[in-house]
Enzyme design. Structure first.
Site, PDB file in Angstrom:
ATOM      1  N   GLY A  52      16.194  12.700  29.902  1.00 60.73           N
ATOM      2  CA  GLY A  52      15.752  14.188  28.910  1.00 60.73           C
ATOM      3  C   GLY A  52      16.204  14.803  28.736  1.00 60.73           C
ATOM      4  N   CYS A  53      15.258  16.292  28.040  1.00 65.62           N
ATOM      5  CA  CYS A  53      15.763  17.406  27.774  1.00 65.62           C
ATOM      6  C   CYS A  53      17.950  17.458  27.499  1.00 65.62           C
ATOM      7  CB  CYS A  53      15.300  18.149  28.122  1.00 65.62           C
ATOM      8  SG  CYS A  53      15.542  20.069  27.216  1.00 65.62           S
TER       9      CYS A  53
END
Length: 225
Positions: A52-53
């Site tokens: 993810g981020c």
């Protein structure tokens, strides 16, 4: 980027997160200790994680003992598309990733995996994590040695049989390609921007969960990339 659009579209949530520190990470799991322990010998080692981020992935690994550096970047696509705005389209093959350099005499690769799947990435989510969606936010392991690949393969099988996750494990092991460091302003983002609404809402709780769940692996010192 999707996460920034999410904050703009959900202003009330962002403001609330900025006013009140988040105290609980979402998607925290009691990932099992690996039965296949990594044996990587001496000297610093490197591995790549996509979860993810990259701000949060980097933040967690940067607070682990034995980690010498964690660098945010892009992995899976080509050099000409390894740029923030282009990767954000989700069409490049890149995933937001973090290259971790660590000392296996202090923290083993299998321990990095356990922490990763405990407080960083939900392995049951396909092409999304937290508020972000798209192929660039997929969770993936990128081993850089035969030993890492063997440990990662064994650990994913162990995860599937553990009963910890109620949904199928969908995270993949990806073959190593060139890792492209992200733009300078992405590096050490959580450390430099602790009051950013996204960091307070999504990433600071992950570091707090690391501290609570793995106190022997946590260090208050942030290891800058």
């Amino acid at each position: 980027m999707n996460r920034l659009r999410t904050l703009l579209a959900a202003g009330a949530i962002a403001i609330a997160a900025c006013q009140t520190p988040a105290i609980a990470a979402e998607g925290v799991f009691d990932a099992p200790a690996a039965t296949r322990v990594a044996k990587e010998g001496s000297g610093l080692k490197t591995a790549i994680f996509s979860g993810g981020c990259f701000w949060g992935v980097e933040a967690v690994f940067s607070h682990m003992k034995g980690v010498k550096s964690a660098i945010s970047g892009y992995h899976g696509g080509s050099a000409d598309t390894a740029k923030y705005d282009i990767v954000s389209t989700g069409t490049t093959g890149h995933a937001e990733s973090v290259k971790v350099v660590y000392d296996p005499s202090v923290v083993r690769y299998d321990q990095l995996l356990q922490v990763f799947f405990s407080v960083v990435a939900d392995p049951t989510l396909k092409n999304r994590q937290g508020p972000d969606s798209g192929t660039q936010y997929r969770a993936a392991l990128v081993p850089l040695s035969k030993e890492q690949r063997a440990v990662a393969t064994a650990y994913l099988e162990q995860m599937k049989k553990s009963g910890v996750w109620s949904k199928p494990i969908v995270v993949n092991i990806e073959s190593a390609k060139t890792f492209y460091p992200a733009e300078t302003y992405h590096q050490d983002f959580a450390e430099k921007n602790p009051n950013h609404p996204y960091i307070r809402r999504w990433d600071a709780p992950k570091v707090a969960a690391l501290h609570e769940m793995y106190p022997s692996l946590y260090t208050a010192t942030f290891h800058a990339g």
